[in-house]
Design an enzyme around this catalytic site. Structure first.
Site, PDB file in Angstrom:
ATOM      1  N   ASP A  11       8.632  -0.952 110.921  1.00 48.47           N
ATOM      2  CA  ASP A  11       9.224  -2.025 110.121  1.00 48.47           C
ATOM      3  C   ASP A  11      10.484  -2.485 110.851  1.00 48.47           C
ATOM      4  OD1 ASP A  11       7.240  -2.005 108.116  1.00 48.47           O
ATOM      5  OD2 ASP A  11       8.109  -0.188 107.287  1.00 48.47           O
ATOM      6  N   LEU A  62      -1.220  -6.095 106.704  1.00 48.68           N
ATOM      7  CA  LEU A  62      -0.827  -7.389 106.131  1.00 48.68           C
ATOM      8  C   LEU A  62      -1.186  -7.478 104.651  1.00 48.68           C
ATOM      9  CD1 LEU A  62      -1.739  -9.799 109.085  1.00 48.68           C
ATOM     10  CD2 LEU A  62       0.459  -8.747 108.548  1.00 48.68           C
ATOM     11  N   ILE A  67      -8.387 -15.414  97.588  1.00 50.68           N
ATOM     12  CA  ILE A  67      -9.785 -15.615  97.196  1.00 50.68           C
ATOM     13  C   ILE A  67     -10.695 -15.132  98.336  1.00 50.68           C
ATOM     14  CG2 ILE A  67      -9.282 -17.511  95.597  1.00 50.68           C
ATOM     15  CD1 ILE A  67     -10.314 -19.439  97.800  1.00 50.68           C
ATOM     16  N   PRO A  68     -11.951 -14.730  98.002  1.00 49.83           N
ATOM     17  CA  PRO A  68     -12.829 -14.138  99.020  1.00 49.83           C
ATOM     18  C   PRO A  68     -12.954 -14.958 100.305  1.00 49.83           C
ATOM     19  CG  PRO A  68     -13.790 -13.832  96.850  1.00 49.83           C
ATOM     20  CD  PRO A  68     -12.569 -14.696  96.655  1.00 49.83           C
ATOM     21  N   THR A 123       3.116   2.899  96.829  1.00 49.23           N
ATOM     22  CA  THR A 123       3.817   4.170  96.592  1.00 49.23           C
ATOM     23  C   THR A 123       5.211   3.946  96.005  1.00 49.23           C
ATOM     24  OG1 THR A 123       4.178   4.122  98.976  1.00 49.23           O
ATOM     25  CG2 THR A 123       2.638   5.760  98.165  1.00 49.23           C
ATOM     26  N   GLN A 194      10.947   4.531  97.841  1.00 46.87           N
ATOM     27  CA  GLN A 194       9.667   5.156  97.500  1.00 46.87           C
ATOM     28  C   GLN A 194       9.869   6.060  96.280  1.00 46.87           C
ATOM     29  OE1 GLN A 194       7.039   4.194  98.904  1.00 46.87           O
ATOM     30  NE2 GLN A 194       7.151   4.101 101.118  1.00 46.87           N
ATOM     31  N   ARG A 215      10.820   4.923 108.027  1.00 50.96           N
ATOM     32  CA  ARG A 215      12.260   5.050 108.235  1.00 50.96           C
ATOM     33  C   ARG A 215      12.723   6.425 108.688  1.00 50.96           C
ATOM     34  NH1 ARG A 215      13.172   1.882 102.722  1.00 50.96           N
ATOM     35  NH2 ARG A 215      11.140   2.864 102.430  1.00 50.96           N
TER      36      ARG A 215
END
Ligand code: C5P
Length: 235
Positions: A11, A62, A67-68, A123, A194, A215
Site C-alpha cells: 500500500d 482491485l 454489474i456482471p 477484516t 483492522q 504495514r
C-alpha cells in the site's frame, strides 16, 4: 499442516516508493506482492508489468463490485496483464462472479487464467457495523461463510476472510478452496484500522493458504528483517 504463502500488501503511493521498498530485499528473493488501489490508480498497469519482469508474483487487489458485464470486461483486461491472483466483492452476487471468470478466461493470453477470490466481509468490519450499516444480521463469521458458499457455487477459487474464519471456510467449501487472510500482525504490533487481527503462526494453525501482511512490513525500519521473522513463524 500447510505452510501459507506470504503476500506483502504494497500500500504505497507510487513507483519510487515501491523501488525504495523492494530494494531493501535481496535481488534473488522472489516475492508475492499485492498491488492495491492506491498504487494501481497512480501507476496503472505498467507497475504490474514492471514487478512481474523483476520476477515477483502479483495479487492485483482491485476488489471489483459492479454489474456482471462491466466486471467481465474489466477482468478480461486484468487477465491480459498476466497477474497471478485477483479479486472482487462476493456482495456483487453469483452472476457477477461467474461473469468475472468468463472475462478472465477470455483475457488470458496462454489460456491459463489467474486465480480469483472473493472478498467476504472486510477484516476492518465489526459485527455492529455489519448489523447496523449493511443490515446483515448474525455474526461476521456467519456472513463470511455465506458469501464463501456463494463464491464456491460461482466457481471461484477461494475467498478473502479473516484468520478466524479460515477453518470454517475449508470445512464448508473444501480444503482446496483458498482462504486468503489479511489482518496479520506480529505479536505486539499496532492493529491500525483492522479489527480481526491474528499472528502469522495463528494464520498457519487455522489453515490460511495465503497470509497478507502490509504495514507491519512496509512501515518497518528493516522490512526484510520483519519478512524473515514472519517466515520463521510459519516454518
Ligand atoms: O497493513 P495491513 O496489514 O492492515 O494491510 C492489509 C491489506 O489487506 C490492505 O491492503 C487491505 O486493503 C487488504 N484487505 C484487508 N481486508 C480484506 C481484504 C483486503 O485488509 N478483507
Amino acid at each position: 499442516m500447510n505452510k501459507p504463502e506470504i503476500i506483502i500488501a504494497m500500500d504505497l503511493p507510487n513507483k519510487e516508493a515501491v523501488d525504495l521498498f523492494i530494494n531493501q530485499f535481496p535481488v534473488s528473493e522472489s516475492l508475492y506482492l499485492k498491488v492495491g488501489m492506491e498504487l494501481y490508480y497512480k501507476e496503472g498497469p505498467a507497475i504490474v508489468t514492471y514487478l512481474k519482469e523483476k520476477g515477483h508474483r502479483i495479487f492485483l487487489d482491485l476488489k471489483m463490485h459492479d454489474i456482471p458485464n462491466t466486471v467481465k470486461s474489466a477482468m478480461r483486461q486484468v487477465a491480459s496483464l498476466g497477474v497471478d491472483l485477483t479479486n472482487l466483492h462476493a456482495a456483487g452476487g453469483k452472476k457477477m462472479m461467474e461473469a468475472a471468470i468468463e472475462g478472465l478466461i477470455e483475457g488470458s493470453p496462454d489460456g491459463k487464467r489467474p486465480l480469483i477470490i472473493a472478498v467476504t466481509q472486510l477484516t476492518s468490519t465489526s459485527k455492529e457495523q455489519m448489523n447496523e450499516e449493511q443490515g446483515i444480521l448474525g455474526t461476521v463469521a456467519d456472513s463470511a461463510l455465506n458469501y464463501a458458499k456463494v463464491a464456491k457455487a460461482a466457481g471461484l477459487d477461494g475467498v478473502v476472510c479473516s484468520v478466524h474464519e479460515a477453518q470454517k471456510v475449508h470445512e464448508t467449501c473444501g480444503e482446496g478452496f483458498i482462504a486468503l487472510t489479511p489482518g496479520i500482525r506480529l505479536a505486539g504490533d499496532d492493529a491500525h484500522d483492522q479489527t480481526r487481527v491474528a499472528t502469522p503462526k495463528r494464520g498457519k494453525e487455522e489453515g490460511s493458504n495465503y497470509i497478507v501482511i502490509g504495514r507491519s512490513i512496509t512501515c518497518a525500519e528493516n522490512p526484510y528483517d520483519v519478512y524473515q521473522r514472519v517466515q520463521g513463524e510459519i516454518e
